[in-house]
Motif scaffolding. Structure first.
Motif, PDB file in Angstrom:
ATOM      1  N   ILE A 183       1.164 -16.192  -6.137  1.00  0.00           N
ATOM      2  CA  ILE A 183       1.091 -15.285  -4.900  1.00  0.00           C
ATOM      3  C   ILE A 183       0.618 -14.813  -3.486  1.00  0.00           C
ATOM      4  O   ILE A 183      -0.939 -15.885  -3.954  1.00  0.00           O
ATOM      5  CB  ILE A 183       0.625 -13.612  -5.158  1.00  0.00           C
ATOM      6  N   SER A 184       0.848 -15.322  -2.413  1.00  0.00           N
ATOM      7  CA  SER A 184       0.236 -16.350  -1.644  1.00  0.00           C
ATOM      8  C   SER A 184      -0.054 -15.886   0.547  1.00  0.00           C
ATOM      9  O   SER A 184      -0.684 -15.721   0.908  1.00  0.00           O
ATOM     10  CB  SER A 184       0.981 -17.473  -0.779  1.00  0.00           C
ATOM     11  N   LEU A 185       0.797 -14.798   0.562  1.00  0.00           N
ATOM     12  CA  LEU A 185       1.396 -14.237   1.727  1.00  0.00           C
ATOM     13  C   LEU A 185       0.675 -13.146   1.998  1.00  0.00           C
ATOM     14  O   LEU A 185       0.388 -12.586   3.050  1.00  0.00           O
ATOM     15  CB  LEU A 185       2.550 -13.774   1.588  1.00  0.00           C
ATOM     16  N   ALA A 186       0.230 -11.835   0.987  1.00  0.00           N
ATOM     17  CA  ALA A 186      -0.389 -10.635   1.021  1.00  0.00           C
ATOM     18  C   ALA A 186      -1.593 -11.300   1.177  1.00  0.00           C
ATOM     19  O   ALA A 186      -2.928 -10.877   0.197  1.00  0.00           O
ATOM     20  CB  ALA A 186       0.078  -9.971   0.400  1.00  0.00           C
ATOM     21  N   ALA A 187      -2.029 -11.303   2.507  1.00  0.00           N
ATOM     22  CA  ALA A 187      -3.674 -12.068   2.757  1.00  0.00           C
ATOM     23  C   ALA A 187      -4.834 -10.655   2.066  1.00  0.00           C
ATOM     24  O   ALA A 187      -6.301 -11.590   1.894  1.00  0.00           O
ATOM     25  CB  ALA A 187      -4.155 -12.816   3.861  1.00  0.00           C
ATOM     26  N   GLU A 188      -4.758 -10.271   2.489  1.00  0.00           N
ATOM     27  CA  GLU A 188      -5.640  -8.680   2.799  1.00  0.00           C
ATOM     28  C   GLU A 188      -5.819  -8.489   0.733  1.00  0.00           C
ATOM     29  O   GLU A 188      -7.124  -7.699   0.729  1.00  0.00           O
ATOM     30  CB  GLU A 188      -5.663  -7.806   3.390  1.00  0.00           C
ATOM     31  N   ARG A 189      -4.766  -7.835   0.482  1.00  0.00           N
ATOM     32  CA  ARG A 189      -5.072  -7.613  -1.141  1.00  0.00           C
ATOM     33  C   ARG A 189      -4.775  -8.567  -2.138  1.00  0.00           C
ATOM     34  O   ARG A 189      -3.939  -8.433  -2.907  1.00  0.00           O
ATOM     35  CB  ARG A 189      -4.877  -6.030  -0.770  1.00  0.00           C
TER      36      ARG A 189
ATOM     37  N   GLY B 278       5.885  -3.900  -0.758  1.00  0.00           N
ATOM     38  CA  GLY B 278       5.902  -4.400   1.063  1.00  0.00           C
ATOM     39  C   GLY B 278       5.512  -3.168   1.829  1.00  0.00           C
ATOM     40  O   GLY B 278       4.950  -3.653   3.302  1.00  0.00           O
ATOM     41  N   THR B 279       5.299  -1.993   1.868  1.00  0.00           N
ATOM     42  CA  THR B 279       5.023  -1.259   2.973  1.00  0.00           C
ATOM     43  C   THR B 279       3.612  -1.650   2.771  1.00  0.00           C
ATOM     44  O   THR B 279       3.011  -0.978   3.514  1.00  0.00           O
ATOM     45  CB  THR B 279       5.709   0.196   2.792  1.00  0.00           C
ATOM     46  N   ALA B 280       3.095  -1.547   1.234  1.00  0.00           N
ATOM     47  CA  ALA B 280       1.788  -1.372   1.449  1.00  0.00           C
ATOM     48  C   ALA B 280       1.491  -3.226   2.401  1.00  0.00           C
ATOM     49  O   ALA B 280      -0.025  -3.161   3.296  1.00  0.00           O
ATOM     50  CB  ALA B 280       0.626  -1.416   0.213  1.00  0.00           C
ATOM     51  N   VAL B 281       1.360  -3.465   2.092  1.00  0.00           N
ATOM     52  CA  VAL B 281       1.093  -5.563   2.996  1.00  0.00           C
ATOM     53  C   VAL B 281       1.449  -5.172   4.247  1.00  0.00           C
ATOM     54  O   VAL B 281       0.359  -5.891   5.395  1.00  0.00           O
ATOM     55  CB  VAL B 281       2.294  -6.058   2.165  1.00  0.00           C
ATOM     56  N   LEU B 282       2.568  -4.573   4.936  1.00  0.00           N
ATOM     57  CA  LEU B 282       2.895  -3.909   6.191  1.00  0.00           C
ATOM     58  C   LEU B 282       1.510  -3.418   6.851  1.00  0.00           C
ATOM     59  O   LEU B 282       1.707  -3.830   7.522  1.00  0.00           O
ATOM     60  CB  LEU B 282       4.430  -3.449   6.038  1.00  0.00           C
ATOM     61  N   ALA B 283       1.149  -2.859   6.597  1.00  0.00           N
ATOM     62  CA  ALA B 283      -0.278  -1.449   6.813  1.00  0.00           C
ATOM     63  C   ALA B 283      -0.931  -2.482   6.276  1.00  0.00           C
ATOM     64  O   ALA B 283      -2.319  -1.919   7.366  1.00  0.00           O
ATOM     65  CB  ALA B 283      -0.163  -0.989   5.943  1.00  0.00           C
TER      66      ALA B 283
END
Length: 325
Positions: A51-57, A161-166
């Motif tokens: 995993i690399s794209l979801a920086a915040e979590r 995807g929704t959580a990552v967008l948020a």
């Protein structure tokens, strides 16, 4: 970023697996979430995921996604090996990532048993690679769907995807006019990423299970259909999508069925087991919906998924990838 085609995977990955071993029950294969290894005590399920794209979590999602692959095969995730690659020696970033790993592993009852951490020149963001392991009383493959089975989807499309967008695109959502209350509810989707609760209900009866990740529910269906050599017809209106997902996806111009899909579990269940299975999921407060029926493929060209006029046999590219460019 896009997935390799099934043909390329066969040629360069699945045909190059080292020495043969009689203990390997299920190995690398298109769409399969994890391997199954025979042990003296039963079956061990093992899976690796980056995993690399979801920086915040990234730590939270990393644990959930790796353990989901084990759960999606009927396993009980117990042990985790974590590799952390950082762009630079940033102790504050490392502290944040390992705190997330620790908290999510604790929440799911998983022990982090080891791993590796280093800095890598050329990285622009952190990269995690996680290997999860756990025992299974009954291994459930992606490739076991039978004609006549009903396809059940839990929760809905685009949960991850929704959580990552948020969290990763708050500025863009604000500019698009999405209110903070909606974004706040979407952040709460991180609590829904694990599919362990539904896998416990589904694994005794499912002929196949699959964890939709990159490419979303649509890609998950394609991988399940192709792995099982069957045909699946699915309509957009038959797939549940939560209101926050619809709102955030509309604001960012992405398709809910084609964005990071962890948090949902796809399972094919014999028709006479469907009603009782849906009742059992409801008793655990898990939303579930029959989204399609598995059909026999008339020939090799009929294998795959028909969705809104298109016939899909290769991996579906995730709509979110371009958002990070």
């Amino acid at each position: 970023m896009s997935k390799l085609s099934p043909a390329d995977l066969d040629r360069y990955i699945f045909s190059r697996t080292g020495a043969a071993n009689d203990g390997l029950l299920v190995g690398a294969g298109y769409g399969e979430d994890a391997a199954a290894i025979a042990t003296e005590d039963g079956t061990m399920v093992v899976s690796s995921d980056p995993i690399s794209l979801a920086a915040e979590r990234i730590g939270t999602l990393g644990v959930a996604i790796a353990s989901n692959d084990v759960a999606a095969c009927g396993g009980m995730p117990e042990w985790l090996v974590s590799t952390i690659l950082l762009p630079e020696a940033d102790v504050e970033l490392l502290d944040e990532i390992t705190a997330q790993l620790d908290a999510e592993a604790n929440r799911l009852g998983i022990t982090i048993v080891g791993g590796h951490t280093e800095t890598v020149a050329g990285l622009s963001r952190p990269l995690l690679s996680l290997t999860c392991m756990g025992p299974a009383d009954r291994y459930v493959p992606t490739s076991g769907a039978e004609p006549g089975d009903e396809v059940i989807l839990t929760k809905g499309a685009g949960i991850e995807g929704t959580a990552v967008l948020a969290t990763d695109f708050t500025t863009d959502l604000d500019a698009a006019g999405v209110d903070t209350e909606t974004v706040g509810r979407a952040v709460g989707y991180f609590d829904d990423i694990s599919v362990l609760p539904e896998s416990v209900v589904l694994s005794p009866v499912a002929t196949a299970m699959h964890d939709p990740t990159e490419g979303g529910v649509l890609n998950g269906l394609v991988e399940l259909a192709c792995a099982s050599d069957v045909h699946i017809d699915v309509s957009e209106g038959d797939v549940p999508v939560r209101p926050e997902t619809n709102t955030l996806c509309a604001a960012m111009g992405v398709d809910p069925l084609r964005i990071l899909g962890s948090g949902a579990l796809l399972a094919t269940v014999p028709r006479d087991e469907v009603a009782s299975t849906l009742e059992a999921l409801d008793a655990e407060n898990i939303d579930s919906t029959v989204v399609a029926t598995v059909e026999e493929a008339t020939d090799e060209d009929d294998v795959g998924v028909v969705y809104e006029g298109g016939h899909y046999t290769d991996g579906v590219e995730d709509d979110m990838y371009d958002l990070w460019d």
